[in-house]
Write a protein that holds these residues in place. Structure first.
Motif, PDB file in Angstrom:
ATOM      1  N   ASP A  64      -5.863  -1.811  -4.891  1.00  0.00           N
ATOM      2  CA  ASP A  64      -5.191  -2.328  -3.698  1.00  0.00           C
ATOM      3  C   ASP A  64      -6.075  -3.389  -3.046  1.00  0.00           C
ATOM      4  O   ASP A  64      -7.132  -3.071  -2.512  1.00  0.00           O
ATOM      5  CB  ASP A  64      -4.936  -1.160  -2.732  1.00  0.00           C
ATOM      6  CG  ASP A  64      -3.899  -1.498  -1.673  1.00  0.00           C
ATOM      7  OD1 ASP A  64      -3.548  -2.684  -1.549  1.00  0.00           O
ATOM      8  OD2 ASP A  64      -3.447  -0.572  -0.971  1.00  0.00           O
ATOM      9  N   SER A 107       0.828  -1.212   0.000  1.00  0.00           N
ATOM     10  CA  SER A 107       0.000   0.000   0.000  1.00  0.00           C
ATOM     11  C   SER A 107       0.860   1.258   0.000  1.00  0.00           C
ATOM     12  O   SER A 107       0.491   2.275  -0.587  1.00  0.00           O
ATOM     13  CB  SER A 107      -0.934   0.020   1.216  1.00  0.00           C
ATOM     14  OG  SER A 107      -1.827  -1.060   1.139  1.00  0.00           O
ATOM     15  N   GLN A 164      -7.824  -0.043  -0.591  1.00  0.00           N
ATOM     16  CA  GLN A 164      -7.816  -1.386  -0.021  1.00  0.00           C
ATOM     17  C   GLN A 164      -9.157  -1.706   0.644  1.00  0.00           C
ATOM     18  O   GLN A 164      -9.648  -2.807   0.550  1.00  0.00           O
ATOM     19  CB  GLN A 164      -6.671  -1.470   0.996  1.00  0.00           C
ATOM     20  CG  GLN A 164      -6.543  -2.812   1.675  1.00  0.00           C
ATOM     21  CD  GLN A 164      -5.146  -3.037   2.241  1.00  0.00           C
ATOM     22  OE1 GLN A 164      -4.300  -2.169   2.195  1.00  0.00           O
ATOM     23  NE2 GLN A 164      -4.903  -4.216   2.771  1.00  0.00           N
TER      24      GLN A 164
HETATM   25 MG   LIG Z   1      -1.963  -2.687   2.249  1.00  0.00          MG
END
Ligand SMILES: [Mg+2]
Ligand SMILES: Nc1ncnc2c1ncn2[C@@H]1O[C@H](COP(=O)(O)OP(=O)(O)OP(=O)(O)O)[C@@H](O)[C@H]1O
Length: 316
Positions: free
Chosen positions: A175, A54, A95
């Motif tokens: 992500d 990330s 994410q």
């Molecule tokens: Mg991550």
């Protein structure tokens, strides 16, 4: 043309980046990595939790300042882009799609934002454009008046993808796009991504801790370990002929269809301490093939960005 190029990219979180760091240590998150993403291709980036995925993603989209290194988007340095222009070139699908949506805004308001602020789209055209993209990702018109908490994980992920598409950016960084979803829904979203890529000539970076997720949608795969890219090759070769011992471990733990996903994070020891990174290969403590050189010498980086690349003194 390359969609994206990362050259010697590093990020060390210093004590000024986060007040919550207890002992005011520097944390090495991304360590001198270089790669290119070709146009209309998908690059899968895999690695276990905390390896820097990330952090890398947030640098690539301009949300996080690299400690060093260069990012070029469509052959132009990221620093030369105005904010608005950057959003029209590259988009980040977060994410956790639900938490990236404002809980007090309806889906209409969230999806209108890229059209209004990035494209100054006329109000009368906003809904039309929105409905067309929602159709592409399988969302119903009646969802527009709902709030984020009223959606399932799969629907929220589709909203995140729709928002990125409405920005009309050709490069999408996704992500962990399916990690929060049931296995049955995972393949639906992955197929959707594949279809969208072809239809709209998109280029993707798909990030996952799970090699099985990126296997079928990636042209190339880069394997990360503790902030390094340890191997980068075509998706096919990564599976058929893993060259790095860590990739071999990952490939060995990819489950057969319909079996439970294996958790590789429990194998042997933990990751090294990012506040006190090892001198040599960061995989040394878990590696069956390690030598003294591995322990004491910095492992190779991919300065030429050519494939296959393996950052190992004793590749398989
Ligand atoms: Mg991550
Ligand atoms: N703002 C921050 N300040 C300090 N350290 C951070 C910060 N964000 C991340 N880190 C650290 O940087 C490293 C990489 O974190 P990152 O979130 O990039 O990993 P990740 O691969 O995305 O993990 P996951 O699979 O769990 O999402 C970790 O050691 C993490 O603790």
């Amino acid at each position: 043309m390359n969609a994206l190029e990362a050259i010697n990219l590093s990020k060390t979180y210093s004590d000024t980046d986060g007040f919550f760091l207890k002992n005011k240590k520097n944390i090495r998150a991304v360590n001198d990595i270089s790669f290119t993403l070709k146009e209309n291709q998908t690059l899968g980036i895999v690695g276990e939790s905390g390896c820097g995925k990330s952090t890398l993603a947030r640098m690539l989209v301009g949300l996080l300042e690299p400690s060093s290194g260069t990012i070029n988007l469509q052959n132009k340095n990221i620093q030369q882009y105005q904010r608005q222009e950057l959003g029209q070139v590259i988009q980040y699908v977060f994410q956790d799609p639900l938490s990236s949506l404002n809980p007090r805004k309806t889906i209409y308001q969230s999806l209108a934002a890229p059209l209004k602020y990035l494209h100054q789209q006329d109000n009368s055209l906003i809904k039309e454009k929105m409905l067309s993209v929602m159709g592409e990702v399988g969302l119903k018109e009646e969802f527009l008046d709902r709030y984020p908490h009223e959606f399932s994980g799969g629907q929220a992920q589709r909203i995140g993808i729709a928002r990125a598409l409405l920005a009309d950016a050709k490069i999408l960084i996704l992500d962990e796009p399916v990690s929060a979803l049931d296995v049955s829904i995972q393949s639906q979203v992955l197929n959707l991504l594949n279809d969208l890529k072809r239809k709209f000539n998109l280029s993707f970076i798909v990030i996952s801790h799970d090699l099985a997720v990126v296997e079928n949608i990636s042209d190339e795969i880069a394997v990360m370990y503790f902030g390094d890219i340890v191997e980068h090759n075509s998706s096919k070769e990564i599976f058929q002929k893993p060259r790095h011992p860590y990739t071999e471990l990952l490939v060995g733990s990819v489950p057969e269809l319909n079996k439970q996903f294996a958790d590789i994070s429990n194998k042997n020891t933990e990751l090294p301490d990012p506040a006190n990174p090892p001198l040599g290969c960061s995989f040394y403590s878990r590696c069956s093939y390690g030598s003294e050189k591995c322990q004491n010498t910095k492992t190779p980086i991919n300065s030429t960005k050519k494939l296959p690349f393996v950052s190992c003194f004793h590749p398989l």
